[in-house]
Write a protein that holds these residues in place. Structure first.
Motif: not given
Length: 360
Positions: A90-103
């Motif tokens: 997809v071109e864009c998304g809406h989320t909480a960045s803290s979900y991806y602390k593993g990255k």
């Protein structure tokens, strides 16, 4: 001679008059994007904010740039938004960045940190304190550019099936809590789990988890947590001003005109402010309703708060010692936090302490 000049000018003007309508008929290309999100549509607060971004972009471009929002699970799962945007699914998304602390653990700063900044302080850091530039530098490694696009304000401390009076009561508890808040709770003996919003209620109702946090009274009521857990704790020290982001694939972003980029950023900015204002209004209405339904409000004990703060500082230092990016942003953020806390002690704390204790 003058007559010939007049004929020349008249001919040129006529030619221009013919050419102009043809130019005016050249429309900019139609742009159609998709935006995946981490939210169920039932959360009309945050998903409604996503829809507002899409509507504003369409309105400000006379329908030439349209974005269709999708709830969690329609394209990808609620915790897979970053991957979908990075890969160009997809071109864009809406989320909480803290979900991806593993990255990359540094991504948590884009959302908030335990015992960190309130919504107003977070916006000050992001927009004027160098925070957004720091986060966009981190996101560039994922071929993404991010913009703040919503904030919950200070959250509640979550739903618990049993009272939590002491630190010992946390030991072995199974709780859904993402981000560094989860790392802190893990240090306090909690069995931490991460679930997207649409899966939490069933896990709580069926006993797969003993507790959960989400945002505040309005969303929590919508998701029905009060039917599965009785005790509602405060404050949400792990997310005192949680920002949600819109993530855009850099390849798609770079294809936009300057005008369309400005329009997109303006829509995200509006959503960031509007979602926060809406939450303050809606939560104030929802909390009394929950109490009427038999929900028991409880404050975390001083023992738990002090232990959590101590553990949070340990988590920061551990991440800074292992990750250079985290350390760089943490030191800059820490300096800003000290400065804004010193200011808000003078102006806001003095006012709120008096006003809240003397409401009449």
């Amino acid at each position: 001679m003058k007559r010939r000049n007049l004929i020349t000018y008249t001919t040129a003007a006529a030619t221009s008059a013919v050419a102009l309508p043809a130019l005016s008929q050249t429309e900019p290309p139609q742009i159609k994007w998709r935006m995946t999100t981490s939210w169920p549509k039932s959360l009309d607060s945050v998903f409604g904010g996503v829809q507002r971004i899409c509507d504003r972009v369409a309105d400000m471009t006379d329908g030439r740039f349209t974005i269709t929002p999708y709830q969690a699970g329609e394209i990808v799962g609620g915790l897979e938004v970053l991957d979908a945007v990075q890969q160009g699914t997809v071109e864009c998304g809406h989320t909480a960045s803290s979900y991806y602390k593993g990255k990359n653990p540094t991504l948590v700063f884009a959302t908030t940190l335990p015992f960190g900044l309130t919504a107003q302080q977070q916006n000050a850091w992001l927009y004027h304190g160098g925070g957004l530039e720091a986060m966009q530098k981190v996101y560039a490694d994922f071929n993404i550019i991010n913009f703040p696009a919503g904030n919950s304000g200070v959250q509640m401390g979550g739903w618990f099936k049993q009272e939590i009076k002491t630190l010992a009561d946390l030991n072995g508890l199974r709780m859904r809590i993402p981000g560094l808040g989860g790392d802190v709770m893990n240090k306090l003996g909690v069995n931490v789990q991460v679930l997207p919003g649409g899966e939490i209620y069933l896990a709580l109702e069926r006993g797969a988890i003993d507790a959960t946090k989400w945002t505040g009274p309005y969303d929590d009521e919508k998701l029905g947590f009060y039917r599965a857990a009785k005790y509602y704790y405060y404050p949400g020290w792990w997310e005192p001003g949680a920002t949600v982001d819109v993530l855009i694939n850099l390849d798609a972003w770079n294809k936009l005109s300057t005008e369309y980029r400005e329009i997109f950023q303006t829509a995200a900015y509006e959503a960031n402010l509007n979602i926060l204002a809406q939450y303050d209004f809606l939560n104030g209405e929802a909390l009394p309703r929950l109490i009427e339904k038999g929900v028991q409000l409880r404050a975390f004990s001083s023992e738990i708060m002090q232990a959590a703060q101590k553990a949070a500082l340990e988590v920061y230092e551990e991440n800074a010692s292992k990750d250079g990016s985290f350390k760089e942003v943490y030191q800059q953020w820490q300096k800003f936090r000290e400065q804004v806390f010193n200011w808000n002690k003078v102006n806001e704390l003095s006012f709120t302490q008096f006003s809240f204790n003397n409401p009449k």
